[in-house]
Design a protein around this motif. Structure first.
Motif, mmCIF file in Angstrom:
data_model
loop_
_atom_site.group_PDB
_atom_site.id
_atom_site.type_symbol
_atom_site.label_atom_id
_atom_site.label_comp_id
_atom_site.label_asym_id
_atom_site.label_seq_id
_atom_site.Cartn_x
_atom_site.Cartn_y
_atom_site.Cartn_z
ATOM 1 N N HIS A 25 7.765 7.122 -6.114
ATOM 2 C CA HIS A 25 7.513 6.740 -4.721
ATOM 3 C C HIS A 25 6.349 5.776 -4.603
ATOM 4 O O HIS A 25 6.325 4.924 -3.712
ATOM 5 C CB HIS A 25 7.224 8.003 -3.896
ATOM 6 N N SER A 26 5.375 5.903 -5.505
ATOM 7 C CA SER A 26 4.167 5.074 -5.436
ATOM 8 C C SER A 26 4.309 3.750 -6.165
ATOM 9 O O SER A 26 3.410 2.902 -6.091
ATOM 10 C CB SER A 26 2.973 5.841 -6.014
ATOM 11 N N TYR A 27 5.403 3.564 -6.879
ATOM 12 C CA TYR A 27 5.583 2.315 -7.626
ATOM 13 C C TYR A 27 5.927 1.189 -6.669
ATOM 14 O O TYR A 27 6.837 1.298 -5.856
ATOM 15 C CB TYR A 27 6.672 2.459 -8.675
ATOM 16 N N LYS A 28 5.213 0.053 -6.790
ATOM 17 C CA LYS A 28 5.419 -1.059 -5.865
ATOM 18 C C LYS A 28 5.784 -2.360 -6.568
ATOM 19 O O LYS A 28 6.690 -3.065 -6.145
ATOM 20 C CB LYS A 28 4.158 -1.272 -5.014
ATOM 21 N N SER A 46 9.336 4.043 0.160
ATOM 22 C CA SER A 46 9.298 4.032 -1.306
ATOM 23 C C SER A 46 9.841 2.723 -1.864
ATOM 24 O O SER A 46 10.102 2.620 -3.064
ATOM 25 C CB SER A 46 10.125 5.199 -1.860
ATOM 26 N N TRP A 91 10.843 10.124 1.210
ATOM 27 C CA TRP A 91 9.441 9.848 1.517
ATOM 28 C C TRP A 91 8.494 10.947 1.027
ATOM 29 O O TRP A 91 7.292 10.735 0.918
ATOM 30 C CB TRP A 91 9.245 9.648 3.023
ATOM 31 N N GLU A 99 0.842 -1.199 0.000
ATOM 32 C CA GLU A 99 0.000 0.000 0.000
ATOM 33 C C GLU A 99 0.880 1.253 0.000
ATOM 34 O O GLU A 99 2.077 1.197 0.286
ATOM 35 C CB GLU A 99 -0.915 0.008 1.224
ATOM 36 N N GLU A 100 0.276 2.373 -0.335
ATOM 37 C CA GLU A 100 0.978 3.656 -0.275
ATOM 38 C C GLU A 100 1.402 3.915 1.165
ATOM 39 O O GLU A 100 0.607 3.778 2.102
ATOM 40 C CB GLU A 100 0.063 4.777 -0.758
ATOM 41 N N SER A 101 2.667 4.283 1.362
ATOM 42 C CA SER A 101 3.165 4.463 2.718
ATOM 43 C C SER A 101 4.357 5.398 2.715
ATOM 44 O O SER A 101 4.772 5.929 1.679
ATOM 45 C CB SER A 101 3.557 3.110 3.332
ATOM 46 N N HIS A 102 4.931 5.574 3.875
ATOM 47 C CA HIS A 102 6.155 6.376 4.034
ATOM 48 C C HIS A 102 7.286 5.785 3.198
ATOM 49 O O HIS A 102 8.109 6.509 2.644
ATOM 50 C CB HIS A 102 6.534 6.390 5.520
ATOM 51 N N TYR A 145 10.131 -0.751 -3.517
ATOM 52 C CA TYR A 145 9.335 -1.589 -4.397
ATOM 53 C C TYR A 145 9.772 -3.047 -4.238
ATOM 54 O O TYR A 145 10.856 -3.344 -3.732
ATOM 55 C CB TYR A 145 9.424 -1.131 -5.855
ATOM 56 N N ILE A 151 1.973 8.859 -11.938
ATOM 57 C CA ILE A 151 2.383 8.541 -10.573
ATOM 58 C C ILE A 151 3.828 8.980 -10.378
ATOM 59 O O ILE A 151 4.580 9.162 -11.336
ATOM 60 C CB ILE A 151 2.253 7.037 -10.245
#
Length: 498
Positions: free
Chosen positions: A170-173, A53, A147, A48-51, A55, A167
């Protein structure tokens, strides 16, 4: 400065946990406040989106020998470049080995820090909304600098008309978000290249846009981890211009000219910028799976248009444009950051906050950040016990001005280079403050390992305050690994974990 005993540590990532350990080593009483339920900070993968980054596929770009804390080598069973899950396990072992877990207050987000005379009031908030304030003699600020996404400013023309998804890196997982997409990745730092390479295996198309280019270097050179050759004490003595020329020639011989891969030739030398490290990018370019493009000019509803007038269809743009330095718990009037520049004496102490606040890990090193944060914490703790001294405010500001001037001459202008440091130069500078810089002449049996071997952080435990009995063995083991050998005993080093 009044006697310091209690220390608030903000964050239980790689800098915070070593900060707590170093404080304990000097007889101080640290309390660590961590907003999540686990240690590891930016190295913890969360879908999930979090502090963080981090992946799913993230591996470190510095070798295990150089990335370790100085008195806690990584296990030889780990790969040369461990995965993020290995690193988190290493942190957990470090916390257990030095009994730090009892010092950590999980699910405590620091929401406000204010001055209380010569002390600091730290307010924390729990997930249920309850808050509490405690007072401490000193602070270690270790909230990290990866972050708060730095989006393009100003936004590119047409960004608000683009019908696809945008995006920040930072949001890439994980790669499912890329599957079947027409992807444009903007930037050519390490995250941008990792994402472009990963996208090239699942996306319909991948275009990598770069404005100024970068020196792309492999993780291995002549069969050895790159930093085993590039970061040595002897190499640090070579003039920078010569270092750049050597690097330029070796890269050209090893992988050809950048232009032959469609990459723009950087206007700066290899020694003037943080490198982009990838074993895979050039191969994916060669396969046609990643297409290099110039800088983005504007976005249209279904296309990205580049400076040369070309355009590509796109439905996903990933902005790999770095991060902003932020300290949301401080009043902006107290800690002011302008264009990612924060004026700190030797990257640690703020002249206006006094000696009782230390910023840890706020650097972008040519090398590993963990041993640097540890050295910063060792120095800060000894300042607080009175065993090391700081100059007055004017002296600190004069040194800061010299530092910024040196950075401007050393590196190409960039927001990421405002906190750039060279490993040996910076580590030795701090080590001199506490008397732990290795005097090579005192260790004749270690001369080759210290001068020619990888930058093993254990060398800063050979002598002086905090000396460790296993330091010589750790230095020799790193040197043996750099030569492609195993330690003769075959036994793990004392304290080695991973």
């Amino acid at each position: 400065m009044e006697r310091i005993r209690t220390v608030a540590v903000i964050g239980a990532g790689s800098s915070g946990i070593t900060g707590a350990k170093c404080a304990i080593d000097e007889g101080l009483e640290p309390t660590v406040f961590e907003q999540s339920a686990e240690i590891g900070g930016n190295w913890v993968y969360r879908p999930e989106e979090s502090h963080s980054s981090c992946y799913r596929s993230l591996y470190i770009n510095t070798s295990r020998e150089i990335m370790a804390y100085s008195d806690f080598p990584m296990s030889e069973t780990l790969p040369d470049y461990p995965h993020n899950t290995h690193i988190v396990r290493y942190f957990e072992d470090y916390v257990e080995r030095f009994r730090l877990r009892e010092r950590i207050r999980f699910l405590h987000t620091v929401t406000r820090v204010t001055s209380s005379g010569a002390r600091w009031d730290v307010t924390t908030t729990r997930p249920d909304g309850t808050s509490a304030t405690r007072t401490f003699d000193a602070l270690m600020v270790a909230n990290g600098h990866h972050w708060s996404p730095r989006w393009p400013r100003p936004a590119y023309p047409g960004a608000d008309t683009f019908r696809g998804r945008q995006i920040h890196s930072h949001s890439y997982k994980e790669p499912s978000v890329l599957a079947g997409r027409r992807v444009v990745v903007v930037g050519i730092g390490n995250s941008a290249v990792d994402i472009a390479v990963e996208a090239s295996h699942v996306a319909e198309s991948v275009h990598l846009s770069t404005r100024s280019g970068a020196w792309v270097v492999p993780k291995y050179f002549f069969g050895k981890p790159l930093d085993h050759l590039a970061i040595t004490r002897l190499g640090a003595k070579v003039p920078l211009e010569m270092t750049g020329q050597i690097a330029r020639k070796r890269l050209a011989k090893f992988q050809g000219a950048l232009g032959s891969w469609g990459l723009p030739q950087p206007r700066f030398g290899p020694h003037q910028a943080h490198p982009t490290i990838s074993n895979e990018l050039l191969g994916r370019i060669g396969h046609g799976a990643v297409v290099i493009e110039p800088n983005v000019a504007r976005l249209e509803p279904e296309h990205v248009v580049f400076d040369d007038g070309s355009r590509v269809a796109a439905d996903l743009v990933i902005w790999c444009t770095g991060y902003d330095l932020r300290f949301p718990f401080f009043d902006e009037a107290l800690v002011r950051v302008e264009d990612n520049r924060l004026d700190l004496y030797k990257r640690v102490f703020h002249p206006d906050l006094g000696a009782s606040v230390a910023f840890l890990g706020l650097v972008q090193p040519l090398g590993a950040i963990m041993p640097i944060a540890e050295m910063q914490a060792r120095w800060a703790a000894r300042v607080w016990t009175g065993d090391a001294r700081l100059p007055d405010r004017d002296g600190m500001r004069a040194d800061i001005a010299r530092m910024h001037d040196a950075v401007a001459r050393r590196y190409t202008p960039s927001a990421r280079h405002t906190i750039q440091v060279d490993f040996f130069a910076y580590m030795d500078e701090l080590a001199d403050e506490i008397g732990v810089r290795p005097r090579v002449w005192k260790h004749p049996k270690l001369w080759a390992a210290l001068m020619l071997g990888p930058a093993a952080p254990a060398q800063y435990r050979l002598e002086g305050p905090g000396a460790w009995s296993g330091a010589a063995d750790a230095v020799l083991a790193a040197f043996a690994r750099g030569l492609g050998k195993r330690p003769a005993s075959g036994r793990p080093l004392p304290g080695a974990h991973g």
